[in-house]
Design a protein around this motif. Structure first.
Motif, PDB file in Angstrom:
ATOM      1  N   GLY A  88      -8.774  11.481 -21.911  1.00  0.00           N
ATOM      2  CA  GLY A  88      -7.697  10.546 -21.591  1.00  0.00           C
ATOM      3  C   GLY A  88      -7.480  10.389 -20.107  1.00  0.00           C
ATOM      4  N   LEU A  89      -8.588  10.373 -19.334  1.00  0.00           N
ATOM      5  CA  LEU A  89      -8.516  10.302 -17.878  1.00  0.00           C
ATOM      6  C   LEU A  89      -9.145   9.016 -17.354  1.00  0.00           C
ATOM      7  N   ASN A  90      -8.594   8.530 -16.258  1.00  0.00           N
ATOM      8  CA  ASN A  90      -9.163   7.379 -15.564  1.00  0.00           C
ATOM      9  C   ASN A  90      -9.570   7.830 -14.163  1.00  0.00           C
ATOM     10  N   PRO A  91     -10.879   7.966 -13.877  1.00  0.00           N
ATOM     11  CA  PRO A  91     -11.309   8.467 -12.570  1.00  0.00           C
ATOM     12  C   PRO A  91     -10.976   7.540 -11.418  1.00  0.00           C
ATOM     13  N   MET A  92     -10.628   6.276 -11.719  1.00  0.00           N
ATOM     14  CA  MET A  92     -10.302   5.323 -10.671  1.00  0.00           C
ATOM     15  C   MET A  92      -8.840   5.383 -10.257  1.00  0.00           C
ATOM     16  N   ALA A  93      -8.060   6.253 -10.878  1.00  0.00           N
ATOM     17  CA  ALA A  93      -6.623   6.303 -10.581  1.00  0.00           C
ATOM     18  C   ALA A  93      -6.334   6.727  -9.154  1.00  0.00           C
ATOM     19  N   SER A  94      -7.277   7.437  -8.514  1.00  0.00           N
ATOM     20  CA  SER A  94      -7.040   7.896  -7.144  1.00  0.00           C
ATOM     21  C   SER A  94      -6.996   6.740  -6.154  1.00  0.00           C
ATOM     22  N   CYS A  95      -7.495   5.568  -6.564  1.00  0.00           N
ATOM     23  CA  CYS A  95      -7.494   4.410  -5.668  1.00  0.00           C
ATOM     24  C   CYS A  95      -6.134   3.706  -5.631  1.00  0.00           C
ATOM     25  N   LEU A  96      -5.273   3.975  -6.623  1.00  0.00           N
ATOM     26  CA  LEU A  96      -4.023   3.240  -6.736  1.00  0.00           C
ATOM     27  C   LEU A  96      -3.102   3.387  -5.534  1.00  0.00           C
ATOM     28  N   PRO A  97      -2.876   4.609  -4.995  1.00  0.00           N
ATOM     29  CA  PRO A  97      -1.986   4.711  -3.833  1.00  0.00           C
ATOM     30  C   PRO A  97      -2.443   3.881  -2.650  1.00  0.00           C
ATOM     31  N   ALA A  98      -3.755   3.773  -2.449  1.00  0.00           N
ATOM     32  CA  ALA A  98      -4.265   2.971  -1.333  1.00  0.00           C
ATOM     33  C   ALA A  98      -3.888   1.507  -1.509  1.00  0.00           C
ATOM     34  N   PHE A  99      -3.995   1.007  -2.734  1.00  0.00           N
ATOM     35  CA  PHE A  99      -3.618  -0.383  -2.992  1.00  0.00           C
ATOM     36  C   PHE A  99      -2.113  -0.581  -2.820  1.00  0.00           C
ATOM     37  N   ILE A 100      -1.323   0.391  -3.248  1.00  0.00           N
ATOM     38  CA  ILE A 100       0.129   0.292  -3.092  1.00  0.00           C
ATOM     39  C   ILE A 100       0.500   0.296  -1.618  1.00  0.00           C
ATOM     40  N   GLN A 101      -0.195   1.126  -0.837  1.00  0.00           N
ATOM     41  CA  GLN A 101       0.068   1.172   0.602  1.00  0.00           C
ATOM     42  C   GLN A 101      -0.190  -0.186   1.240  1.00  0.00           C
ATOM     43  N   MET A 102      -1.279  -0.841   0.862  1.00  0.00           N
ATOM     44  CA  MET A 102      -1.576  -2.160   1.410  1.00  0.00           C
ATOM     45  C   MET A 102      -0.546  -3.181   0.923  1.00  0.00           C
ATOM     46  N   PHE A 103      -0.083  -3.009  -0.307  1.00  0.00           N
ATOM     47  CA  PHE A 103       0.945  -3.901  -0.835  1.00  0.00           C
ATOM     48  C   PHE A 103       2.237  -3.755  -0.038  1.00  0.00           C
ATOM     49  N   LEU A 104       2.607  -2.514   0.265  1.00  0.00           N
ATOM     50  CA  LEU A 104       3.828  -2.261   1.015  1.00  0.00           C
ATOM     51  C   LEU A 104       3.759  -2.829   2.429  1.00  0.00           C
ATOM     52  N   ILE A 105       2.589  -2.735   3.048  1.00  0.00           N
ATOM     53  CA  ILE A 105       2.488  -3.132   4.443  1.00  0.00           C
ATOM     54  C   ILE A 105       2.741  -4.623   4.615  1.00  0.00           C
ATOM     55  N   PHE A 106       2.391  -5.432   3.601  1.00  0.00           N
ATOM     56  CA  PHE A 106       2.688  -6.862   3.669  1.00  0.00           C
ATOM     57  C   PHE A 106       4.194  -7.084   3.763  1.00  0.00           C
ATOM     58  N   GLY A 107       4.942  -6.341   2.965  1.00  0.00           N
ATOM     59  CA  GLY A 107       6.391  -6.477   2.995  1.00  0.00           C
ATOM     60  C   GLY A 107       6.989  -6.011   4.304  1.00  0.00           C
ATOM     61  N   VAL A 108       6.472  -4.894   4.841  1.00  0.00           N
ATOM     62  CA  VAL A 108       6.979  -4.369   6.109  1.00  0.00           C
ATOM     63  C   VAL A 108       6.705  -5.349   7.242  1.00  0.00           C
ATOM     64  N   ILE A 109       5.497  -5.910   7.274  1.00  0.00           N
ATOM     65  CA  ILE A 109       5.152  -6.893   8.306  1.00  0.00           C
ATOM     66  C   ILE A 109       6.119  -8.070   8.263  1.00  0.00           C
ATOM     67  N   ASP A 110       6.398  -8.556   7.078  1.00  0.00           N
ATOM     68  CA  ASP A 110       7.286  -9.711   6.957  1.00  0.00           C
ATOM     69  C   ASP A 110       8.699  -9.367   7.426  1.00  0.00           C
ATOM     70  N   VAL A 111       9.157  -8.150   7.097  1.00  0.00           N
ATOM     71  CA  VAL A 111      10.498  -7.730   7.506  1.00  0.00           C
ATOM     72  C   VAL A 111      10.596  -7.615   9.025  1.00  0.00           C
ATOM     73  N   VAL A 112       9.571  -7.026   9.657  1.00  0.00           N
ATOM     74  CA  VAL A 112       9.586  -6.870  11.109  1.00  0.00           C
ATOM     75  C   VAL A 112       9.414  -8.213  11.810  1.00  0.00           C
ATOM     76  N   TYR A 113       8.569  -9.070  11.267  1.00  0.00           N
ATOM     77  CA  TYR A 113       8.310 -10.367  11.889  1.00  0.00           C
ATOM     78  C   TYR A 113       9.503 -11.318  11.799  1.00  0.00           C
ATOM     79  N   LYS A 114      10.344 -11.142  10.781  1.00  0.00           N
ATOM     80  CA  LYS A 114      11.395 -12.132  10.517  1.00  0.00           C
ATOM     81  C   LYS A 114      12.787 -11.498  10.490  1.00  0.00           C
ATOM     82  N   PRO A 115      13.275 -11.036  11.626  1.00  0.00           N
ATOM     83  CA  PRO A 115      14.618 -10.424  11.653  1.00  0.00           C
ATOM     84  C   PRO A 115      15.730 -11.437  11.386  1.00  0.00           C
TER      85      PRO A 115
END
Length: 382
Positions: A88-115
């Motif tokens: 019941g294991l998915n060996p690709m699960a270790s990649c998920l945090p990296a994708f979430i980090q990239m997802f978060l950075i889009f939001g942070v960029i927009d917040v900083v760019y648009k005060p």
């Protein structure tokens, strides 16, 4: 791309605005914003670390499969997928945090760019008026035109507003709004450095502000490197015979260099977020690794295997990720082999081939019987 920034940045903008309203300091708000987002996505990190801990238990079995099918990569992949499915294991699960980090950075960029949008919540018409005035002042001073479609338009407008000689040019906007912008500008700093400015690797003049901005990307890379070194050390300690680390191993050191490069391309506020994101990620990883001891992982693994077994029995029609991967692999092999089944070492026995041919003949007979309205007998194989 701007639409993507808007979609992700809007909810993060409300979060940042709420935090900023409490602390009234943009640097501290970024730190608290990072803490809150890490807490929100902690279940994902927990699940990923749990998956990694369970994978460590499989290493002896995986190593045995590698030795047994060293000369048959295709069969090795199939057997590995079967093992993952059983566990019941998915060996690709270790990649998920990296994708979430990239997802978060889009939001942070927009917040900083648009005060103006996310912190002060100014309407579109007000923002357009401010940017039009700032654009005229920029062009008059020999600078670039500022347009609404530019992702950094609000930061560039803030630069024009911060020039004392330009204060009278924005009177039409209203004193209340301009006072809000002036207060935000004064709090948009870290030790006197404007977090809205982009760091330079070789500034024209070295000032206190330029030096602080210069350090932010370097610290972002060092924070990422700290996490990288610890991760590799821990992997070698717990899995000395492990041959690879999947997506994590591929992205470790390049991520550190990319952090430095990336932080020199965006406003310092984004790099400042990246520093604290790496620091808190390191702390979370350290604590979770301490939590998932071998004894605890064995108990968790038994529960997860039993859970996967019960779910498979109750939902036989639903296929897991590894089942779909295995079926796709087998279908691809048959397609490459002319539709014939594939056995161990890429060969099949005479009896398996005879059964395969009989099945194809019976299937053809069944289709013919259905076409002409005849009765087909499954037991009739003559």
């Amino acid at each position: 791309m701007i639409t993507l920034y808007d979609i992700i940045g809007t909810p993060f903008g409300y979060l940042m605005s709420w935090i900023y309203g409490i602390v009234n300091n943009y640097g501290i708000a970024i730190i608290l914003f990072t803490v809150v987002t890490k807490l929100i996505f902690f279940p994902v990190n927990y699940s990923t670390q749990k998956n990694s801990a369970r994978m460590r238990l499989l290493n002896p079995k995986l190593e045995k499969l590698r030795k047994s099918y060293a000369n048959n990569p295709t069969r090795l992949q199939e057997e590995q997928q079967k093992l993952y499915q059983q566990e019941g294991l998915n060996p690709m699960a270790s990649c998920l945090p990296a994708f979430i980090q990239m997802f978060l950075i889009f939001g942070v960029i927009d917040v900083v760019y648009k005060p103006f949008t996310h912190i002060l919540h100014l309407g579109k018409n007000v923002r357009e008026s401010i940017i039009n005035i700032a654009s005229g002042l920029s062009e008059k001073a020999g600078g670039k035109t500022i347009v609404m479609s530019d992702l950094r338009c609000e930061l560039r407008a803030m630069e024009q507003i911060s020039i004392p000689e330009n204060a009278s040019k924005f009177e039409s906007i209203g004193s209340d709004i301009m006072n809000q912008i002036s207060e935000l500008t004064s709090h948009f700093k870290l030790f006197g450095a404007d977090l809205g400015k982009t760091p330079e690797f070789r500034p024209d003049t070295w000032t206190k502000e330029s030096f602080i901005l210069f350090l932010i990307p370097i610290l972002a890379g060092l924070a990422q490197l700290l996490s990288t070194i610890y991760t590799q050390w821990y992997q070698k300690k717990t899995n000395p015979n492990m041959q690879g680390m999947g997506c994590m191993g591929v992205m470790l050191y390049p991520m550190s260099l990319m952090s430095v490069w990336f932080a020199y391309q965006v406003p310092a506020g984004v790099g400042f977020y990246w520093i604290w994101s790496s620091v808190f990620s390191f702390i979370i990883t350290l604590l979770l690794n301490m939590y998932f001891t071998n004894e605890r992982t064995v108990k968790i693994n038994e529960k997860e295997r039993e859970k996967a077994r019960i779910y498979a029995e109750k939902h036989p029609e639903k296929k897991t990720f590894m089942q779909r991967m295995l079926e796709q692999q087998q279908a691809l092999e048959q397609q490459q082999n002319g539709g014939r089944p594939v056995g161990e070492n890429g060969k099949i026995s005479r009896s398996e081939m005879n059964k395969y041919n009989r099945d194809r003949i019976n299937e053809a007979r069944k289709r013919m019987a259905e076409k002409y309205g005849d009765v087909y007998d499954d037991n009739n194989e003559d």
